[in-house]
Write a protein that holds these residues in place. Structure first.
Motif, PDB file in Angstrom:
ATOM      1  N   UNK A  45      17.141 -15.684 -58.618  1.00 56.96           N
ATOM      2  CA  UNK A  45      16.708 -15.157 -59.910  1.00 56.96           C
ATOM      3  C   UNK A  45      15.267 -15.574 -60.186  1.00 56.96           C
ATOM      4  N   UNK A  46      14.567 -14.764 -60.999  1.00 56.96           N
ATOM      5  CA  UNK A  46      13.155 -15.080 -61.288  1.00 56.96           C
ATOM      6  C   UNK A  46      13.059 -16.346 -62.127  1.00 56.96           C
ATOM      7  N   UNK A  47      11.945 -17.028 -61.973  1.00 55.39           N
ATOM      8  CA  UNK A  47      11.747 -18.208 -62.822  1.00 55.39           C
ATOM      9  C   UNK A  47      10.256 -18.434 -63.005  1.00 55.39           C
ATOM     10  N   UNK A  48       9.924 -19.268 -63.965  1.00 57.12           N
ATOM     11  CA  UNK A  48       8.544 -19.696 -64.180  1.00 57.12           C
ATOM     12  C   UNK A  48       7.585 -18.537 -64.406  1.00 57.12           C
ATOM     13  N   UNK A  49       6.466 -18.598 -63.683  1.00 52.21           N
ATOM     14  CA  UNK A  49       5.410 -17.603 -63.856  1.00 52.21           C
ATOM     15  C   UNK A  49       5.899 -16.197 -63.580  1.00 52.21           C
ATOM     16  N   UNK A 107      11.396   6.463 -63.278  1.00 50.24           N
ATOM     17  CA  UNK A 107      11.696   7.860 -62.962  1.00 50.24           C
ATOM     18  C   UNK A 107      10.437   8.625 -62.548  1.00 50.24           C
ATOM     19  N   UNK A 108       9.302   7.964 -62.538  1.00 48.08           N
ATOM     20  CA  UNK A 108       8.056   8.622 -62.125  1.00 48.08           C
ATOM     21  C   UNK A 108       7.369   7.748 -61.082  1.00 48.08           C
ATOM     22  N   UNK A 109       6.789   8.400 -60.071  1.00 41.08           N
ATOM     23  CA  UNK A 109       6.085   7.630 -59.048  1.00 41.08           C
ATOM     24  C   UNK A 109       4.630   8.104 -58.989  1.00 41.08           C
ATOM     25  N   UNK A 110       3.956   8.014 -60.143  1.00 42.26           N
ATOM     26  CA  UNK A 110       2.541   8.382 -60.166  1.00 42.26           C
ATOM     27  C   UNK A 110       1.751   7.405 -59.303  1.00 42.26           C
ATOM     28  N   UNK A 111       2.168   6.142 -59.321  1.00 41.40           N
ATOM     29  CA  UNK A 111       1.594   5.133 -58.424  1.00 41.40           C
ATOM     30  C   UNK A 111       2.649   4.715 -57.417  1.00 41.40           C
ATOM     31  N   UNK A 112       2.303   3.836 -56.464  1.00 41.68           N
ATOM     32  CA  UNK A 112       3.248   3.478 -55.402  1.00 41.68           C
ATOM     33  C   UNK A 112       4.478   2.734 -55.927  1.00 41.68           C
ATOM     34  N   UNK A 113       5.547   2.790 -55.122  1.00 41.23           N
ATOM     35  CA  UNK A 113       6.754   2.036 -55.430  1.00 41.23           C
ATOM     36  C   UNK A 113       6.453   0.549 -55.231  1.00 41.23           C
ATOM     37  N   UNK A 114       7.073  -0.307 -56.065  1.00 40.70           N
ATOM     38  CA  UNK A 114       6.749  -1.732 -55.993  1.00 40.70           C
ATOM     39  C   UNK A 114       7.933  -2.605 -55.571  1.00 40.70           C
ATOM     40  N   UNK A 115       9.017  -1.977 -55.089  1.00 38.70           N
ATOM     41  CA  UNK A 115      10.201  -2.749 -54.699  1.00 38.70           C
ATOM     42  C   UNK A 115       9.843  -3.918 -53.791  1.00 38.70           C
ATOM     43  N   UNK A 116       8.931  -3.669 -52.860  1.00 36.95           N
ATOM     44  CA  UNK A 116       8.671  -4.614 -51.792  1.00 36.95           C
ATOM     45  C   UNK A 116       7.189  -5.010 -51.774  1.00 36.95           C
ATOM     46  N   UNK A 117       6.536  -4.913 -52.927  1.00 36.07           N
ATOM     47  CA  UNK A 117       5.079  -5.093 -52.945  1.00 36.07           C
ATOM     48  C   UNK A 117       4.695  -6.511 -52.526  1.00 36.07           C
ATOM     49  N   UNK A 192       6.783 -11.797 -56.251  1.00 33.32           N
ATOM     50  CA  UNK A 192       8.214 -12.096 -56.123  1.00 33.32           C
ATOM     51  C   UNK A 192       9.020 -10.871 -55.733  1.00 33.32           C
ATOM     52  N   UNK A 193       8.388  -9.699 -55.794  1.00 36.33           N
ATOM     53  CA  UNK A 193       9.124  -8.474 -55.485  1.00 36.33           C
ATOM     54  C   UNK A 193       9.191  -8.294 -53.965  1.00 36.33           C
TER      55      UNK A 193
END
Lengths: 335, 721
Positions: A45-49, A107-117, A192-193
């Motif tokens: 899970x996310x934490x901190x910054x 629901x829009x991908x005007x910019x790149x997907x960030x799942x794995x950025x 973290x993504x």
């Protein structure tokens, strides 16, 4: 019908009909999905910054243009090693008492997907510079510039995170741009993504709607003669940092134009850098290079096309390599 | 000279739209090279539509250029030869006739203005309408068009264009007829002038005969007799001696309706005024957000960054403009068709203030960066959205209590739709905001459900209820089929409720839910076709009312988009079409086609229908016309480039092109979007002006009504704002 002339009966029927359908199509599936899906073993899970950064991501409506879902269709495989699965989202709970859960699938991908950025573009320097002024690293970008997350200082202190903004975007000022905590938190969230590896032995779901066979046959036959389009592969994988003119950005990303590594007749070091990353030039102010060949799943054919593009563009004139040669070296440098 | 300039602008418009299309058509054909035979029938259908539009456009272009030539020729022609030739063929009777006309013209003064400009304007409109037609031409050669969903969409896109071309043809033909008459009159003037140059004997001969003819006169009371005229039964009305500019037809005035509770009028008007203000605010924000696609560095202020403005725009036009306008119009319908007074005026005002407060606080908080979680249309945090919910509860109870006291036996179908919409919006708001099923994928499933039910079960449902009242009212006849309305009602609930997840096709939500959503999306054909048929059949036999009304054109456009917009939604839900269109600007185009083309157009029609009845002040007809055409053309210029660009972008992604290339390729389409959006935005300014004209507080003293008002017990007074 007399039944429908009674307002109580009519409106109760309407209510009941819609309510039952709602329970069936929305509430039961939602409850069931949050119950059966548990986080993957490797996920945290996310934490901190990073957690604070996610709040900034939500507040600024980044989801309006950036998705966070790799669909199980072939065209999405550039965004992650595998399609997103339900378990990926199961760590996400209600934000706080005021705000709802944020899966941020979009629901829009005007910019790149960030799942794995965090894996695809792990350079914090690049991310900060890109947030300050996207057009300084990607000329054609239409992303907003988040300059209120940065401040201008004549002489930055020792703890300040300085962003090396190119002179043309400094509006004639001589000082330095320093990242405020918001920017660092947002970047921490982006870092973290990362897609979590599936537990050993579990095959990832397949990408469907693959390109037609005729096309694949064409490229296989091509290994004899015609090469893949190195320029467009370069644009997709390398250009964000090393730039279209191959000159990189001074103080952030090294040039490939005239680079010793690129011009070397033996491509081993170059392939090693692409597959395993590189941080030997940090003393000169250049950020670490991510193992882009591994994170982006590039094949030997694709890497050789990129290599040949870099070796023969912008005045570079080095020996071209073949996919077979690259394949051998890729196996050799594999960790 | 001005005609040349206009022609050049037209040409420029053509070329600039064709350019990006042609370039990208090549990309496309490279990818889709396999010939498809499956969609041959569909392809033929598309071609048929396309052909009809081309024929219509060619007809328009020919007609307008013929007009242009005619006008130019008129100016150039100066030789007397023609006249001479002409006169040689005439007998005296005809000369008399010409002389008579000449004299009439001299008396009446000149009427030359207003022919060249309108015809050229029409030509320009025609060319703009025809540009998307040509834009479609390039793709239709490839076999992308063997896909069912794409063929359906193309037909749907072409339908309103065809309707526009037909409307335009009717207009141009009218202008042509007028120009022809003027030309004949001018010719007669020339002949008259020529007659003066003839020798005295000849003239004398003509005059002699003419004198004889003139000496005879009829008593002029052959039909009427000698009695004073009197309209005993009060049949003659709508007499207007001061006509508009000649080329714009005078529309029918609103009929005054007696017995409107002045308190209710005031309430309804304030709902509509608030709605108009939110429309201006929401679309100004949208316009600026659209400009940011073209100029991303327009500002670097956090409150004005794109990600924050987008939800401000969508929520303001949803909860501010559309919802308030719908509710205001519903406050008029519910008591009217129940034939009783509204249960509580006070609750009505409370609802109004609560919604206004919610949208105001919501807009501020979103710009300040307070966002619920980024789920579309539920960006307002719950304390703010609950103000809206309380307003809906108040209105719902108010309406049900009013209906409970109704003087009619049956509950008119409008009230079915309106009450259902109010019940449904409460349920969906609870599903969206209650926290029990929102973890992980639960959030996505409830988001899909919520965002689509918000559109379908709130906006569409309530607007349909309003159509069932206002359309028959404006056509002055009952709805075509009550039963079709009921069928559409139940099938709408059944199918629409199930389709939410089609916004998340190929996402990790269970495949089975996605499939149900796709199948139900197809099921939507039943309520949509039932509804469209019902409305069009109500129009049937009353088409002549269309040209004489300033409200019906809005409703017709709303009906057409109800069909095309809704069916496009079904076509988008297919898995194959989803590949091309999902995540692209195609969905943006679709949402504008529906929320604007259907909802906003219907609402405008309804507003123009009742506000003049409430205030007894008409909007200026010319500016209503400007509002209509700017909004309609703006919408087409906004949506069609985005659909083309969105498709191109999807194809580039499937082709594995670098992402940034697909951003660069969208640039011209985003520019067109900004242009179309600007036209739409200007039309809203005109609409606000019309609203002002309809409700302006300046008191008009009606000499006929003043004495009545003084004796009145106060129940029939004009509305003071």
């Amino acid at each position: 019908m007399e039944y429908f002339n009674n307002h109580k009966k009519l409106f109760f029927t309407v209510f009941a009909f819609f309510f039952i359908l709602t329970v069936l199509i929305a509430i039961i599936p939602a409850l069931r999905n949050q119950e059966i899906n548990t986080p993957l073993p490797g996920s945290q899970p996310l934490s901190g910054d990073a957690l604070k950064g996610k709040a900034i991501y939500i507040a600024n409506g980044c989801v309006a243009c950036h998705t966070q879902q790799v669909r199980n269709v072939d065209m999405d495989k550039m965004w992650g090693q595998r399609p997103s699965i339900a378990a990926d989202y199961s760590t996400i709970k209600r934000t706080d008492i005021w705000r709802n859960t944020a899966t941020l699938m979009g629901t829009e991908r005007t910019g790149p997907d960030l799942t794995n950025i965090g894996t695809r573009q792990p350079s914090i320097d690049w991310q900060l510079l890109h947030l300050y002024q996207p057009r300084s690293v990607v000329k054609e970008s239409i992303m907003p510039a988040y300059q209120w997350m940065f401040e201008y200082k004549e002489t930055p202190g020792p703890k300040d995170k300085v962003v090396n903004v190119p002179a043309e975007f400094m509006r004639g000022k001589k000082g330095k741009i320093v990242a405020k905590p918001e920017a660092l938190q947002l970047v921490a969230y982006l870092m973290s993504l990362k897609q979590v590896k599936l537990p050993d032995g579990t095959p990832p779901p397949e990408f469907i709607y693959k390109k037609k066979l005729a096309n694949t046959a064409g490229t296989q036959g091509a290994s004899a003669g015609v090469e893949l389009d190195g320029a467009s592969l370069y644009t997709a994988n390398c250009q964000a940092c090393h730039q279209e003119n191959g000159e990189g950005l001074p103080g952030a990303f090294p040039p490939l134009k005239g680079s010793k590594v690129v011009l070397d007749d033996n491509p081993e070091l170059m392939i090693n850098i692409i597959m395993n990353g590189y941080n030997a030039r940090q003393s000169e102010g250049f950020g670490p290079m991510p193992p882009i060949g591994t994170t982006n799943n590039l094949s030997a054919e694709e890497i050789s096309a990129i290599l040949n593009h870099e070796k023969t563009s912008w005045g570079n004139n080095a020996r071209k390599v073949t996919p077979d040669e690259v394949k051998k070296l890729m196996d050799a440098v594999k960790k | 000279m001005s005609s040349n300039t206009h022609g050049r602008i037209t040409l420029l418009l053509f070329l600039s739209t064709l350019l990006p299309v042609i370039t990208h058509a090549q990309d496309k054909s490279r990818f889709f090279t396999d010939p498809g035979g499956a969609g041959l029938g569909g392809l033929l259908l598309v071609l048929l539509f396309f052909l009809a539009i081309v024929v219509g456009t060619v007809h328009l272009v020919l007609k307008t250029s013929a007009l242009k030539r005619l006008i130019r020729k008129d100016k150039a022609e100066s030789s007397e030869e023609n006249v001479e030739k002409f006169v040689a063929k005439l007998d005296n009777k005809e000369i008399d006739k010409y002389l008579k006309i000449t004299r009439m013209r001299e008396q009446k003064g000149d009427n030359k203005t207003g022919t060249v400009l309108p015809s050229l304007l029409l030509m320009l409109f025609g060319s703009i309408l025809s540009y998307p037609v040509f834009a479609q031409a390039a793709p239709s050669r490839t076999s992308l068009f063997s896909q069912g969903g794409i063929i359906i969409t193309l037909v749907l896109i072409l339908t309103p264009i065809l309707a526009g071309v037909i409307l335009m043809i009717i207009r141009v033909r009218k202008v042509a007829r007028k120009i022809k008459i003027k030309r004949e009159i001018r010719e007669s003037e020339k002949i008259a002038r020529y007659l003066k140059t003839l020798s005295p004997e000849k003239v004398e001969e003509v005059l002699k005969k003419r004198k004889d003819a003139l000496n005879y006169s009829l008593p002029e009371n052959e039909l009427s007799g000698n009695l004073e005229p009197e309209d005993e039964k009060g049949i003659i009305r709508n007499i207007d001696e001061k006509a508009n500019i000649r080329f714009i037809e005078e529309k029918r005035k609103a009929i005054q309706r007696p017995q409107i509770d002045p308190g209710l009028s005031k309430l309804v008007i304030w709902y509509l005024v608030s709605a108009t203000i939110w429309l201006l605010w929401g679309t100004s924000v949208g316009e600026y957000a659209g400009i940011k696609f073209v100029a991303p560095d327009a500002d670097h202020v956090s409150w004005l960054s794109f990600g924050r403005l987008r939800p401000v725009h969508t929520n303001a036009v949803f909860w501010g403009w559309s919802s308030l306008a719908m509710l205001g119009l519903a406050y008029y319908v519910i008591p009217r068709v129940s034939n009783v007074k509204l249960y509580s005026m006070k609750w009505g005002w409370w609802s109004l203030w609560l919604i206004n407060t919610a949208v105001f606080l919501g807009s501020i908080s979103l710009m300040a960066g307070i966002n619920n979680a980024g789920g579309e249309y539920r960006e307002y945090i719950w304390p703010i959205q609950s103000l809206f919910a309380i307003a809906v509860v108040l209105t719902l109870v108010n309406f049900i209590k009013t209906i409970a006291r109704r003087a009619t036996h049956e509950i008119y179908v409008s009230n079915w739709y309106i009450i259902a919409a109010l019940i449904f919006v409460l349920i969906i708001t609870l599903v969206a905001y209650l926290p029990f099923w929102q973890d992980g994928l639960g959030e996505t499933i409830s988001q899909g459900y919520y965002m689509h039910q918000g559109v379908g079960m709130w906006f569409m449902m309530l607007t349909l209820g309003l159509v069932y009242y206002y359309l028959p009212q404006q056509l002055n006849k009952p709805i075509y089929s009550y039963s079709l309305g009921i069928l559409a009602f139940w099938t709408q609930i059944l199918f629409y409720t199930l389709i939410g997840s089609h916004h998340f096709i190929f996402s990790p939500i269970p495949w089975a839910i996605q499939t149900v959503a796709i199948v139900a999306s197809l099921g939507m054909a039943i309520p949509v076709i039932a509804g469209t048929t019902n409305f069009l059949m109500t129009f049937k036999g009353s088409w002549h009312n269309l040209s004489g009304s300033y409200t019906l054109p809005f409703m017709l456009v709303g009906t057409i988009f109800y069909f095309t917009g809704s069916m496009q939604g079904s076509a988008e839900a297919f898995r194959t079409t989803n590949l091309y269109w999902h995540f692209t600007d195609f969905t943006t185009a679709h949402s504008h086609l529906t929320m604007y083309g259907i909802i906003a157009f219907f609402l405008w029609g309804f507003i123009y229908a009742i506000v003049p009845r409430l205030t007894r002040k008409e909007p200026p007809q010319v500016s209503v016309g400007i509002h209509f055409w700017l909004a309609f053309l703006g919408l087409m210029i906004y949506t069609i480039p985005l659909m083309i660009g969105g498709t191109m972008r999807g194809i580039m992604w499937m082709d594995g092109k670098p992402f940034i290339d697909s951003v660069t390729a969208m640039a011209p389409y985003w520019l067109w979007r900004a242009i179309g959006g600007t036209l739409m935005w200007i039309s809203h300014l005109v609409f606000a002006y019309n609203m002002y004209k309809m409700i302006r507080p300046a008191r008009v003293v009606n000499i006929n009504e003043e004495p009545l008002g003084m004796e009145d017990d106060g129940e029939l007074k004009l509305v003071e704002i």
